[in-house]
Design a protein around this motif. Sequence first.
Motif, short mmCIF file in Angstrom:
data_model
loop_
_atom_site.label_atom_id
_atom_site.label_comp_id
_atom_site.label_asym_id
_atom_site.label_seq_id
_atom_site.Cartn_x
_atom_site.Cartn_y
_atom_site.Cartn_z
N TRP A 118 -9.81 -6.19 -3.61
CA TRP A 118 -9.25 -7.51 -3.26
C TRP A 118 -9.68 -8.54 -4.30
O TRP A 118 -8.88 -9.36 -4.72
N GLN A 119 -10.94 -8.48 -4.70
CA GLN A 119 -11.43 -9.43 -5.70
C GLN A 119 -10.71 -9.24 -7.03
O GLN A 119 -10.36 -10.21 -7.69
N TYR A 126 -7.10 -0.52 -1.09
CA TYR A 126 -6.76 -1.89 -0.71
C TYR A 126 -6.89 -2.21 0.77
O TYR A 126 -6.68 -3.34 1.18
N PHE A 147 -7.04 -11.39 -4.16
CA PHE A 147 -6.57 -11.50 -2.78
C PHE A 147 -7.75 -11.93 -1.94
O PHE A 147 -8.82 -11.30 -1.99
N GLY A 182 -8.34 -11.61 1.07
CA GLY A 182 -8.69 -10.67 2.13
C GLY A 182 -8.50 -11.28 3.50
O GLY A 182 -7.86 -12.32 3.67
N ALA A 219 -15.04 -5.03 -0.84
CA ALA A 219 -13.77 -5.74 -1.06
C ALA A 219 -13.49 -5.93 -2.55
O ALA A 219 -12.80 -6.87 -2.95
N ASN A 251 -12.36 0.52 -0.48
CA ASN A 251 -12.43 -0.88 -0.92
C ASN A 251 -13.85 -1.43 -0.77
O ASN A 251 -14.07 -2.49 -0.19
#
Length: 188
Positions: free
Chosen positions: A165-166, A151, A170, A172, A162, A159
């Motif tokens: 996050w996806q 994360y 989130f 980001g 990202a 990550n």
Amino acid sequence: MPAWLTPEQYAVVEAACERLIPAADAHPGARALGVADYIDGLLGAFAVDPPRIWAGGPFSGRGGGDASFDRFLPLSPLEELAWRTRIEGSRGIPEREFNGPVTGWQERYVEGVAALGADFAALPAEDQEARLDVEPDFKALLYQHACEGAYAAPEYGGNRGAAAWQAVQFPGDVQPRGYTDAEVRGRD
């Protein structure tokens, strides 16, 4: 090619992290997220200058601005002492042992990976789980670092893209975010 871990150690860490953060539904697992790359980079943080401890900034470029997170910042002498002690251990160096001897993460990983066994990555899932349960202190450290790698900002090595996050929706680090014309007009 791993930066600090041997290829064999890397394979064990990667498989153990996948056990701890498996792929589920739309969430990628530790392997796809590059969690072992994060851990390897953390353990080898001082193999590069400046060390890979504090990402630069103020912007990642993901939401505009100059992409400068990947330019790591130099450490102050006190920060370097603290991080070297945490990562490398005290190694009998007096300034690192002001609170007593410290076993660093590097040594804990070498010992933990050895205890899991060189064949760990090839074992069935239930056997991997059993071996991880025999090493609860290492499992806890590995899980902490696996979560960080999953994360954290991608500049730290995990990550990938990202993707974590996806998966959790989130946005980001999207500074400077900026606002659409509609959002600005809607404010009083």
